[in-house]
Motif scaffolding. Sequence first.
Motif, mmCIF file in Angstrom:
data_model
loop_
_atom_site.group_PDB
_atom_site.id
_atom_site.type_symbol
_atom_site.label_atom_id
_atom_site.label_comp_id
_atom_site.label_asym_id
_atom_site.label_seq_id
_atom_site.Cartn_x
_atom_site.Cartn_y
_atom_site.Cartn_z
ATOM 1 N N LEU A 162 0.506 -1.193 -0.067
ATOM 2 C CA LEU A 162 0.136 0.209 -0.135
ATOM 3 C C LEU A 162 0.747 1.164 -0.294
ATOM 4 O O LEU A 162 0.049 2.411 0.201
ATOM 5 N N GLU B 117 -4.446 4.570 -1.299
ATOM 6 C CA GLU B 117 -5.839 5.574 -1.222
ATOM 7 C C GLU B 117 -6.103 6.630 -1.980
ATOM 8 O O GLU B 117 -6.936 7.238 -2.003
ATOM 9 N N GLU C 54 -10.366 4.569 -8.857
ATOM 10 C CA GLU C 54 -10.980 3.188 -8.704
ATOM 11 C C GLU C 54 -10.246 2.358 -9.793
ATOM 12 O O GLU C 54 -10.110 1.024 -9.456
ATOM 13 N N LYS D 153 -7.064 1.516 -8.894
ATOM 14 C CA LYS D 153 -6.751 0.598 -7.751
ATOM 15 C C LYS D 153 -7.180 -0.815 -7.994
ATOM 16 O O LYS D 153 -6.592 -1.934 -7.381
ATOM 17 N N PHE E 8 -4.585 -3.759 -7.295
ATOM 18 C CA PHE E 8 -5.212 -4.798 -6.475
ATOM 19 C C PHE E 8 -4.419 -6.232 -6.898
ATOM 20 O O PHE E 8 -3.963 -6.995 -6.355
ATOM 21 N N GLY F 70 -3.587 -3.270 6.418
ATOM 22 C CA GLY F 70 -4.265 -2.321 5.554
ATOM 23 C C GLY F 70 -4.661 -3.221 4.413
ATOM 24 O O GLY F 70 -5.975 -2.908 4.013
ATOM 25 N N GLU G 68 -7.572 -4.923 6.290
ATOM 26 C CA GLU G 68 -8.669 -3.952 6.204
ATOM 27 C C GLU G 68 -9.592 -3.511 4.867
ATOM 28 O O GLU G 68 -10.714 -3.303 4.767
ATOM 29 N N ARG G 69 -8.922 -3.608 3.765
ATOM 30 C CA ARG G 69 -9.510 -3.139 2.496
ATOM 31 C C ARG G 69 -10.037 -4.367 1.785
ATOM 32 O O ARG G 69 -10.440 -4.235 0.526
ATOM 33 N N ASN G 70 -10.011 -5.455 2.586
ATOM 34 C CA ASN G 70 -10.395 -6.858 1.840
ATOM 35 C C ASN G 70 -10.036 -7.171 0.640
ATOM 36 O O ASN G 70 -10.530 -8.012 -0.187
ATOM 37 N N ILE G 71 -8.641 -6.774 0.405
ATOM 38 C CA ILE G 71 -7.999 -7.526 -0.724
ATOM 39 C C ILE G 71 -7.594 -8.754 -0.369
ATOM 40 O O ILE G 71 -7.617 -9.296 -1.204
#
Length: 168
Positions: A40, A72, A76, A79, A83, A112, A115-118
Amino acid sequence: MKRGKVEVICGAGIGKTSLAIGKGMAALTRRKNVIMIQFLKGSQNQEGLDVLGALEPRLKVFRFEKADTYFENLSEEEKQEEFINIRNGFNFAKKVVATGECDLLILDEVLGVLERNIVTVEEFEKLISGKEDDMGLILTGKVFPEQLHSYVDAISTIDYVEVDKERQ
């Protein structure tokens, strides 16, 4: 850090990465091999890693992301591209754990990613429980989920507190 322990460094404060690197340096003084995988953080601020690069091959630092800014700050669409790179980094971490390639594995800002569901909690549990008994593992990030507490030996929390200058 004791041999083979799982340690978490979390919280809203700054210095989590620095503390993890310090623990990595301490491991180097004990003739241990250290791998750090950063998540990240994009590809920015690479010059700070040059100093650590001088410690190769006993300390290796990896970043899989290609963007030149923090996750962040990406659109999108960007990202979604990152991902895949982040998943590649996590898969590399699983390989390091499976092969026992180092004495200490530092997964910087990996919380993180969770937390970001990656990655899922189940994938994370599998990673932690799959490590060799003598491999140390350090996980950093802001938030450490309660359901993973049983997998770790120590949690260090770094807080950020504004100091009221007028009261001093």
